[in-house]
Each structure stands twice: as C-alpha cells, then as structure tokens.
Design a protein around this motif. Structure first.
Motif, PDB file in Angstrom:
ATOM      1  N   THR A 221      -5.532  82.935 -27.277  1.00 15.78           N
ATOM      2  CA  THR A 221      -5.533  83.310 -25.860  1.00 15.78           C
ATOM      3  C   THR A 221      -4.656  84.536 -25.639  1.00 15.78           C
ATOM      4  O   THR A 221      -3.784  84.852 -26.449  1.00 15.78           O
ATOM      5  CB  THR A 221      -5.031  82.152 -24.981  1.00 15.78           C
ATOM      6  N   ASP A 222      -4.883  85.206 -24.513  1.00 14.01           N
ATOM      7  CA  ASP A 222      -4.093  86.398 -24.190  1.00 14.01           C
ATOM      8  C   ASP A 222      -2.607  86.061 -24.096  1.00 14.01           C
ATOM      9  O   ASP A 222      -1.746  86.848 -24.506  1.00 14.01           O
ATOM     10  CB  ASP A 222      -4.575  87.004 -22.867  1.00 14.01           C
ATOM     11  N   ALA A 223      -2.308  84.893 -23.557  1.00 15.97           N
ATOM     12  CA  ALA A 223      -0.902  84.492 -23.395  1.00 15.97           C
ATOM     13  C   ALA A 223      -0.221  84.316 -24.751  1.00 15.97           C
ATOM     14  O   ALA A 223       0.942  84.699 -24.934  1.00 15.97           O
ATOM     15  CB  ALA A 223      -0.821  83.200 -22.584  1.00 15.97           C
ATOM     16  N   GLU A 224      -0.951  83.747 -25.699  1.00 11.34           N
ATOM     17  CA  GLU A 224      -0.379  83.552 -27.035  1.00 11.34           C
ATOM     18  C   GLU A 224      -0.161  84.887 -27.744  1.00 11.34           C
ATOM     19  O   GLU A 224       0.897  85.119 -28.351  1.00 11.34           O
ATOM     20  CB  GLU A 224      -1.297  82.652 -27.857  1.00 11.34           C
ATOM     21  N   ILE A 225      -1.151  85.755 -27.677  1.00 11.15           N
ATOM     22  CA  ILE A 225      -1.038  87.066 -28.316  1.00 11.15           C
ATOM     23  C   ILE A 225       0.114  87.854 -27.703  1.00 11.15           C
ATOM     24  O   ILE A 225       0.845  88.566 -28.403  1.00 11.15           O
ATOM     25  CB  ILE A 225      -2.357  87.846 -28.192  1.00 11.15           C
ATOM     26  N   GLN A 226       0.317  87.708 -26.396  1.00 11.97           N
ATOM     27  CA  GLN A 226       1.383  88.444 -25.721  1.00 11.97           C
ATOM     28  C   GLN A 226       2.758  88.019 -26.230  1.00 11.97           C
ATOM     29  O   GLN A 226       3.664  88.853 -26.337  1.00 11.97           O
ATOM     30  CB  GLN A 226       1.298  88.229 -24.205  1.00 11.97           C
ATOM     31  N   VAL A 227       2.922  86.741 -26.549  1.00 15.31           N
ATOM     32  CA  VAL A 227       4.204  86.266 -27.095  1.00 15.31           C
ATOM     33  C   VAL A 227       4.522  86.997 -28.400  1.00 15.31           C
ATOM     34  O   VAL A 227       5.671  87.412 -28.640  1.00 15.31           O
ATOM     35  CB  VAL A 227       4.166  84.738 -27.325  1.00 15.31           C
ATOM     36  N   ILE A 228       3.508  87.167 -29.255  1.00 16.28           N
ATOM     37  CA  ILE A 228       3.710  87.857 -30.533  1.00 16.28           C
ATOM     38  C   ILE A 228       4.028  89.330 -30.293  1.00 16.28           C
ATOM     39  O   ILE A 228       4.947  89.898 -30.905  1.00 16.28           O
ATOM     40  CB  ILE A 228       2.472  87.706 -31.436  1.00 16.28           C
ATOM     41  N   LYS A 229       3.302  89.951 -29.390  1.00 16.80           N
ATOM     42  CA  LYS A 229       3.558  91.355 -29.074  1.00 16.80           C
ATOM     43  C   LYS A 229       4.973  91.546 -28.529  1.00 16.80           C
ATOM     44  O   LYS A 229       5.664  92.516 -28.885  1.00 16.80           O
ATOM     45  CB  LYS A 229       2.530  91.862 -28.052  1.00 16.80           C
ATOM     46  N   ASP A 230       5.400  90.630 -27.667  1.00 17.07           N
ATOM     47  CA  ASP A 230       6.739  90.735 -27.082  1.00 17.07           C
ATOM     48  C   ASP A 230       7.824  90.658 -28.150  1.00 17.07           C
ATOM     49  O   ASP A 230       8.823  91.383 -28.087  1.00 17.07           O
ATOM     50  CB  ASP A 230       6.951  89.636 -26.035  1.00 17.07           C
ATOM     51  N   LEU A 231       7.625  89.774 -29.146  1.00 13.07           N
ATOM     52  CA  LEU A 231       8.621  89.685 -30.218  1.00 13.07           C
ATOM     53  C   LEU A 231       8.669  90.989 -31.008  1.00 13.07           C
ATOM     54  O   LEU A 231       9.748  91.480 -31.348  1.00 13.07           O
ATOM     55  CB  LEU A 231       8.312  88.518 -31.162  1.00 13.07           C
ATOM     56  N   CYS A 232       7.501  91.549 -31.305  1.00  9.32           N
ATOM     57  CA  CYS A 232       7.454  92.801 -32.063  1.00  9.32           C
ATOM     58  C   CYS A 232       8.186  93.919 -31.320  1.00  9.32           C
ATOM     59  O   CYS A 232       8.917  94.713 -31.922  1.00  9.32           O
ATOM     60  CB  CYS A 232       6.004  93.208 -32.336  1.00  9.32           C
ATOM     61  N   LYS A 233       7.986  93.973 -30.014  1.00  3.90           N
ATOM     62  CA  LYS A 233       8.695  94.975 -29.205  1.00  3.90           C
ATOM     63  C   LYS A 233      10.201  94.736 -29.256  1.00  3.90           C
ATOM     64  O   LYS A 233      10.991  95.677 -29.383  1.00  3.90           O
ATOM     65  CB  LYS A 233       8.193  94.926 -27.765  1.00  3.90           C
ATOM     66  N   GLU A 234      10.577  93.465 -29.156  1.00  4.64           N
ATOM     67  CA  GLU A 234      11.995  93.107 -29.204  1.00  4.64           C
ATOM     68  C   GLU A 234      12.626  93.490 -30.546  1.00  4.64           C
ATOM     69  O   GLU A 234      13.779  93.938 -30.604  1.00  4.64           O
ATOM     70  CB  GLU A 234      12.138  91.597 -28.969  1.00  4.64           C
ATOM     71  N   LYS A 235      11.852  93.339 -31.631  1.00  3.61           N
ATOM     72  CA  LYS A 235      12.357  93.658 -32.976  1.00  3.61           C
ATOM     73  C   LYS A 235      12.136  95.125 -33.337  1.00  3.61           C
ATOM     74  O   LYS A 235      12.473  95.551 -34.443  1.00  3.61           O
ATOM     75  CB  LYS A 235      11.678  92.769 -34.024  1.00  3.61           C
ATOM     76  N   ASN A 236      11.539  95.879 -32.424  1.00  2.27           N
ATOM     77  CA  ASN A 236      11.306  97.319 -32.611  1.00  2.27           C
ATOM     78  C   ASN A 236      10.442  97.608 -33.835  1.00  2.27           C
ATOM     79  O   ASN A 236      10.743  98.479 -34.643  1.00  2.27           O
ATOM     80  CB  ASN A 236      12.646  98.070 -32.718  1.00  2.27           C
ATOM     81  N   VAL A 237       9.334  96.840 -33.956  1.00  2.00           N
ATOM     82  CA  VAL A 237       8.375  97.100 -35.031  1.00  2.00           C
ATOM     83  C   VAL A 237       6.991  97.330 -34.415  1.00  2.00           C
ATOM     84  O   VAL A 237       6.657  96.768 -33.369  1.00  2.00           O
ATOM     85  CB  VAL A 237       8.302  95.945 -36.060  1.00  2.00           C
ATOM     86  N   GLU A 238       6.202  98.176 -35.065  1.00  2.00           N
ATOM     87  CA  GLU A 238       4.842  98.442 -34.610  1.00  2.00           C
ATOM     88  C   GLU A 238       3.962  97.215 -34.836  1.00  2.00           C
ATOM     89  O   GLU A 238       4.229  96.400 -35.723  1.00  2.00           O
ATOM     90  CB  GLU A 238       4.262  99.647 -35.350  1.00  2.00           C
ATOM     91  N   PHE A 239       2.896  97.122 -34.061  1.00  2.00           N
ATOM     92  CA  PHE A 239       1.980  95.985 -34.201  1.00  2.00           C
ATOM     93  C   PHE A 239       0.593  96.404 -33.757  1.00  2.00           C
ATOM     94  O   PHE A 239       0.421  97.396 -33.032  1.00  2.00           O
ATOM     95  CB  PHE A 239       2.466  94.799 -33.364  1.00  2.00           C
ATOM     96  N   ALA A 240      -0.405  95.645 -34.188  1.00  2.00           N
ATOM     97  CA  ALA A 240      -1.784  95.872 -33.749  1.00  2.00           C
ATOM     98  C   ALA A 240      -2.591  94.615 -34.001  1.00  2.00           C
ATOM     99  O   ALA A 240      -2.302  93.848 -34.933  1.00  2.00           O
ATOM    100  CB  ALA A 240      -2.410  97.056 -34.485  1.00  2.00           C
ATOM    101  N   LEU A 241      -3.583  94.416 -33.173  1.00  2.59           N
ATOM    102  CA  LEU A 241      -4.500  93.291 -33.350  1.00  2.59           C
ATOM    103  C   LEU A 241      -5.506  93.643 -34.442  1.00  2.59           C
ATOM    104  O   LEU A 241      -5.969  94.776 -34.524  1.00  2.59           O
ATOM    105  CB  LEU A 241      -5.228  93.033 -32.031  1.00  2.59           C
ATOM    106  N   SER A 242      -5.831  92.664 -35.283  1.00  2.00           N
ATOM    107  CA  SER A 242      -6.832  92.876 -36.320  1.00  2.00           C
ATOM    108  C   SER A 242      -7.956  91.862 -36.159  1.00  2.00           C
ATOM    109  O   SER A 242      -7.704  90.652 -36.093  1.00  2.00           O
ATOM    110  CB  SER A 242      -6.212  92.728 -37.711  1.00  2.00           C
TER     111      SER A 242
END
Length: 555
Positions: A385-406
């Motif tokens: 779900t969008d809410a679940e994916i957003q949690v992962i994205k938020d952590l990546c932003k917090e850890k200052n690492v790039e991310f992308a959906l595959s």
C-alpha cells in the motif's frame, strides 16, 4: 501472472553469439554449450586484460525471510533497465546450487519478467561447473584415504583429517559417516562426513583464483590434515593439485547467458553466503568490468553476510573497489521482521512495518561503514500500500540515502528505470570504499569487530576447541587472513528466531577451520550446518517433466 518457468519458456532468446558480440566478445572467443549458453575462452580474457575497468555495483539485501526480498530479480531488473537506457553494462551472478533448487529455496535465476535464461538449464546442470568442483574435491579426499591405506608415508592422523567429501544436494544423512568398512582392501575405517559442494574450499578457490596457474597454486595450499605429531599436511604434499586443476580447466572459464530482454549476463561460481563467502568468481567480475562501463553483481543473502564478505574477502583479495551498493528491501519482509506471520504479510500493517524497519536501518548503518554510496531498492509487490511504501521512503530520507521503487518482477527492465538511474548517479559520485578491519588484527579481534559492528552483538563466546584452532592458525603465521563467518541468514544474530535488529545478544563461535588455499579462516557460529537438509515437503516433489521434455515446478 504466469509462473517463472512459463515466462522463461516463452522468452525470445537470441543466439548467445549475438549477445556476446554486443559487449565485444568475438565468435572465436566462445566455447558453445548449445545455442544459448557458452563459456568465455581464455583468448578473450587475455585480449582484454589491459582494458580499463568499468564501475562495479553490488546488489545486496536485508535479512531474507519467507516473504522474500527478490535480490537476484532486482539485480537482473537493473541490468535490463540499463540496457533500455543504452548503457553499456553486464550483469554478473552466481550459479545456483541443486541443493536449494530441490530443497526449499527454489531456483536462483531471478523471477517474473526479470530472469536469466535458459532458466531451466541454469538452475540444473548448466555447463557442469559444480560437477567438476565436486569431482576435484572428492579426488583429493580419495587421495587422502588411499595414501593412508598405501602405507601413510606422510604420517597422517586419520582422526585429524580436515578435508570432507562433497555433493551438490541437501542430504543430512551424509553429515556424519563412517568410511572404510568392509574388507581390509576397502580402506582404513574412520569417521568422515560430507559438505554441500557450495561450501567446499575448492568452490571458494575457483571463485577467488585469478587464472589457471593461480588456481593450481591455491589448490596445492589446501590444508587437508595434521600428522600424529600435529604438523600440517597440504594438498601439494599428496601431489594431486595438478590433477584437480585438470578437472577444473573448463570450470574456471566464466559462462555467458542472457536475460529475458537479451541483456548479457556472466554467471560463474556459487559459494553459499551463510556457510561460505557468497560471491561469484573474481574472473567473472573482472571480465565483466573489462568489457563494459557498469557491472551489476550480487552477493548472497543479507548485507550482514554477503555484502560483508564481498567487501572484506573478495574486494580485499582481488583489489576491487565498488562504486555503489543497492540494498533491496520489501514491505512484506519488513512486516515479517515486525512480527507478522508469513501468511499475513500481504495485508496492510503499517505499525508492524514501522516495528520491523529497524532491520533495514541496521543494514544501512552497516553499509555506511564501508564508505560506499547506497541506493535502497524498494522491491514492489502488488499488495503493497502507499502508506507502507511511504514508511520506507521516510526512513531512507531520514538516513540520507537514495531510494527508488522497483517493479522488475512484474514489468522487467521498464519497472526499474528510475532505480537504474539512481544507481548510475550513485556510482558516479565520489566514494571512499574501505574494508571493515585491518589484516594486522588477530583472528579473535576480527571476529569481535564483525560480531559487534555488523551483527550488533554485545559479546562473543568462543568454545575452547575453537580457541585451540585459532592458536594453531596463529602459530602457523596465518592470523593475517580475513574471517569468513558461517552464520544463519535469517537474523543479524546467530539465532534465526531473533528478527528485526536484535541487541544485547552473545555470538557463539563453536568451530574454527582454516581454508589456507582460499586464504581465509572460517568461523562457524550457532547451529549453522555445512550440509543442509531437505524440508518435510521439498521442491523435488513438485518438479516434473512431461513427455515432450517440458519442465514444470522450477521457480
């Protein structure tokens, strides 16, 4: 959606010569194994040896769970996406072992629309590399027993033989056996046992050797036993390392195949990461790097095992410096780490994901210690779900690492273009790659560094028998060697039931063995086995073939 094998069987493969030509391999430099797979000949390796090396990108993952992470699928998806982008790139993978194919894990050729083909060949006998490794290993074992039977001029103590026989199949009944039973001419009675082929030191040596001469020398350095007065006996003392090299003369050549989208892929070697060093061959990786601008490779299981060994063993020994690392994670696996049962991981559970995301956080923190640029690949499932994916994205932003959906599984290269772009950007940024520990540290210090810095252990207990082996190795002047940790893949700890990011635990080291030929010290922790067993319902029960030769059940 169709099964992996159905998708693979419908693939429009190109003759492998055409695929190889795309990366500059000529017809005369290929040794064909049918229309769609070939070995790259020594002529090519010699011709390209002075080429400038392209950038190296490692794909790793969080700790594997029954929910699946899709590390190999993501690796292939990135390679296919780079092909669509017109980027000169090659995928470099390990060969699958028959043990997990017929056991519980299944095949290792990717999945969905991100696969390497011919998938059924790759997952089965392929070009015979593993059979050659098995034969070379067991030739040495036969030579040891024959030497003792024929008079034992080397004074080998039958109770101190280290070398074990191997077979590329999960067979727990072979873990501990008695050989030499029967008539006097049937050999000397002694305890023995089997490992799975992918845990063999011969496999590790093939994957770390630079060329045929180096292979022969490393095989000769295998420590096989001790004498009655505790002096080491090596393979070269038995004078069979030359014969072993003969058996491996073709196996040392890397194999080239293609993806569903005809992207070149070099597949070679396959040590397990939970009981061996978990990386494809140095020859395969360097060949790919000499032929293209970007090599996408992977290391087995989670970053605590595969990536750590890739950096601290393979890169250290081969002089490699990766430019970026891709860390694969899924919402399903993070929910599992947060306490959700496997059968419920397809249901939305943001709170469980928030609890389990500490596993992803731990691997990000660990990878940063190696000084490489990180991109998190969020491997997408249709139930996310969008809410679940957003949690992962938020952590990546917090850890200052790039991310992308595959979405490589469902869409192939098209589903990983954004990820591939992020990977190329990361690979072209400055990096400061470094190994975790210095060669000069003692073996115990290296174990402690890995246990505390990567696993998060608070303490390490080394059993007395393992302590004695460490002292023996130190006395032999080999304490400078790196450490290869044999540990459960399911947890950062040595207890597979401890999910998430466990803390305050003690790592238990029960056995230490020297792989003098491969050039590392194996540290066996917890309940890890070098010969796996089959599950109650193995995959072998569903794999079948019809009267037309069409295979089903491979996945």
């Amino acid at each position: 959606m169709k099964s992996d094998v159905e998708i693979a069987l419908e693939a429009k493969m190109l003759p492998i010569g055409e695929v190889a030509e795309r990366v500059g391999i000529t017809e005369d430099e290929l040794e064909y194994y049918g229309k769609y797979k070939a070995k790259i000949g020594v002529e090519c390796l010699e011709r390209i040896k002075d080429n400038k090396e392209g950038k190296l990108i490692l794909v790793t993952a969080i700790n594997p769970t029954p929910a699946g992470e899709g590390k190999t699928t993501t690796t292939i998806a990135i390679g296919q996406a780079l092909g669509k982008m017109g980027v000169n790139s090659i995928i470099a993978l390990r060969e699958p072992s028959l043990g997990p194919v017929f056991g519980i894990k299944g095949g290792a050729a990717g999945g969905g629309y991100s696969q390497v083909v011919p998938m059924e060949d790759i997952n089965l006998h392929f070009t015979g590399d593993f059979h050659a490794i098995t034969s070379a290993n067991n030739l040495l074992c036969a030579a040891i027993d024959n030497h003792i039977f024929q008079g034992n001029s080397l004074n080998i103590d039958p109770k101190r033989i280290i070398m074990k026989r191997v077979v590329d199949m999960n067979d727990r009944a072979l873990r501990n056996i008695i050989v030499g039973l029967g008539a006097r001419t049937d050999g000397v009675v002694r305890e023995d046992g089997f490992k799975i082929t992918v845990a063999s030191e011969v496999m590790a040596i093939l994957c770390l050797a630079e060329n045929l001469a180096d292979l022969k020398e490393k095989l000769g350095n295998i420590l096989v036993a001790y004498t009655y007065d505790m002096k080491p006996v090596y393979c070269r003392d038995l004078k069979v390392n030359g014969a072993m090299t003969v058996l491996l003369k073709d196996a040392i050549k890397p194999n080239i195949v293609q993806t569903l989208e005809n992207t070149p892929c070099i597949i070679h070697g396959g040590p397990f990461a939970n009981i061996a060093h978990g990386c494809n061959s140095v020859i395969a990786t360097k060949t790919a790097m000499k032929l293209c601008d970007y090599t996408i490779t992977e290391a087995g299981f989670g970053a605590d095992l595969g990536a750590e060994k890739f950096f601290d063993i393979k890169c250290r020994k081969a002089g490699l410096a990766p430019s970026a690392v891709v860390l694969v994670a899924t919402a399903r696996a993070l929910k599992y780490n947060g306490g959700v049962k496997k059968e419920d991981t397809s249901l939305e559970n943001v709170e469980a994901l928030k609890k389990g995301i500490v596993n992803l956080e731990a691997h990000i923190d660990n990878l940063k210690k190696f000084g490489v640029n990180i991109v998190v690949a969020i491997n997408h499932f249709y139930t996310d779900t969008d809410a679940e994916i957003q949690v992962i994205k938020d952590l990546c932003k917090e850890k200052n690492v790039e991310f992308a959906l595959s979405k490589g599984f469902a869409e192939g290269g098209d589903g990983a273009v954004e990820l591939a772009q992020k990977v190329i950007e990361a690979a072209n940024k400055p990096s400061d790659f470094k190994t975790l520990y210095d060669d000069k540290l003692s073996i115990k210090e290296k174990i402690n560094v890995i246990a505390k810095e990567i696993y998060g252990a608070s303490d390490v207990i080394i059993e007395s028998s393992a302590e004695k082996e460490i002292q023996k190795i130190t006395d032999m002047g080999l304490s400078h060697l790196p450490v290869c940790m044999a540990k459960t893949q399911y947890s950062l700890s040595d207890d597979q039931t401890l999910l998430g990011r466990p803390t305050g635990f003690t790592l238990n080291v029960r056995e230490i063995t020297l792989s003098a030929g491969a050039g590392f010290v194996v540290c066996i922790t917890g309940k890890i086995m070098t010969m796996p067993g089959l599950p109650k319902v193995p995959s072998a029960e569903i794999i079948d073939i019809d009267e037309n030769g069409v295979i089903k059940g491979l996945f």
